[in-house]
Design an enzyme around this catalytic site. Structure first.
Site, PDB file in Angstrom:
ATOM      1  CG  HIS A  61      -9.677  49.794  17.851  1.00 49.93           C
ATOM      2  ND1 HIS A  61      -8.780  48.753  17.866  1.00 49.93           N
ATOM      3  CD2 HIS A  61      -9.393  50.516  16.730  1.00 49.93           C
ATOM      4  CE1 HIS A  61      -7.996  48.820  16.794  1.00 49.93           C
ATOM      5  NE2 HIS A  61      -8.347  49.886  16.101  1.00 49.93           N
ATOM      6  CG  ASP A  83      -9.914  46.666  20.214  1.00 48.88           C
ATOM      7  OD1 ASP A  83     -10.845  46.717  19.388  1.00 48.88           O
ATOM      8  OD2 ASP A  83      -8.768  47.090  19.977  1.00 48.88           O
ATOM      9  CB  SER A 101      -5.264  50.320  14.672  1.00 51.58           C
ATOM     10  OG  SER A 101      -6.216  49.450  14.111  1.00 51.58           O
TER      11      SER A 101
END
Length: 234
Positions: free
Chosen positions: A208, A176, A118
């Site tokens: 995610h 996601d 991320s």
């Protein structure tokens, strides 16, 4: 100050290093434990040092300014937002210090890989394609760059100069919701248009998050990029 967590340092000098950067709100130790949980053991290598730094605590705009472990501030979690270059620049030196420390230990930049999940993956992209093009490789999981990213400006200059760039490996969950697949794919396509070589790997039925088969693939890729034949110096 970035806190470091090394996983099982080798008894002999390591010849390669992987710096794995966590996502927003997390810590290096939590990321290391997440990887250990997925694999059933730590991702350690005889000739490669794993480093899981922890981001400093700072105000984070998407959390209404609350303090959190984040690598840099964002104006908003969207690809259209303007990049917060001032906040990013404050972290460049800290990550560069980690790289320089490994170089002083005898590890060539061409034997160093930086990756992340991320926000950590976004910072890894900045380090590899804006600051230090001599690294062995970059990997990013569930990450994206803002459309006005300074990286694209740097890569246009690198392309014109014929600069060699680190290989890229990007992974993105098809489901996601926080960072949509399209953002990751758009980022990858822009990077490749500007001279970056690599692979973009969509992950079916993935939100995610990190997945076991993804970590296994990263491990195999690391070993390919940092083979062990030259692992020890006399």
């Amino acid at each position: 100050m970035i806190k470091l967590r090394k996983i099982y340092p080798t008894t002999r000098a390591h010849s390669g290093t992987v710096i794995f950067l966590h996502g927003s709100g997390d810590t290096g130790s939590n990321l290391a434990e997440w990887v250990r949980f997925l694999l059933g053991r730590h991702m350690d290598f005889e000739h490669i040092k794993m480093i899981y730094p922890t981001a400093p605590v700072q105000a984070y705009t998407p959390l209404s300014g609350e303090l959190s472990h984040v690598w840099f501030d964002r104006r908003a979690i969207t690809i259209e937002a303007l990049e917060n270059r001032k906040s990013l620049s404050q972290m460049y030196e800290k990550i560069n210090d980690l790289i320089q420390n490994e170089v002083e230990l005898g590890v060539s930049p061409s034997r160093i890989i930086i990756g992340g999940f991320s926000m950590g993956g976004a910072l890894a992209l900045h380090i590899g394609y804006h600051l230090n093009c001599d690294l062995a490789g970059i990997f990013a999981c569930s990450s994206f760059l803002n459309r006005d990213s300074i990286i694209y400006e740097t890569l246009r200059q690198s392309l014109a100069a014929g600069t060699s760039l680190p290989e890229l490996r990007m992974y993105h969950g098809a489901k996601d919701k926080l960072v949509p697949l399209d953002w990751g794919k758009e980022t990858y396509e822009k990077l490749t248009e500007l001279g970056v070589n690599g692979n973009f790997i969509p992950l079916d039925n993935t939100l995610h998050e990190l997945k076991k088969h993804q970590i296994l693939d990263i491990r195999d890729w690391i070993l390919k990029k940092l083979p062990g034949e030259i692992q020890y110096k006399l």
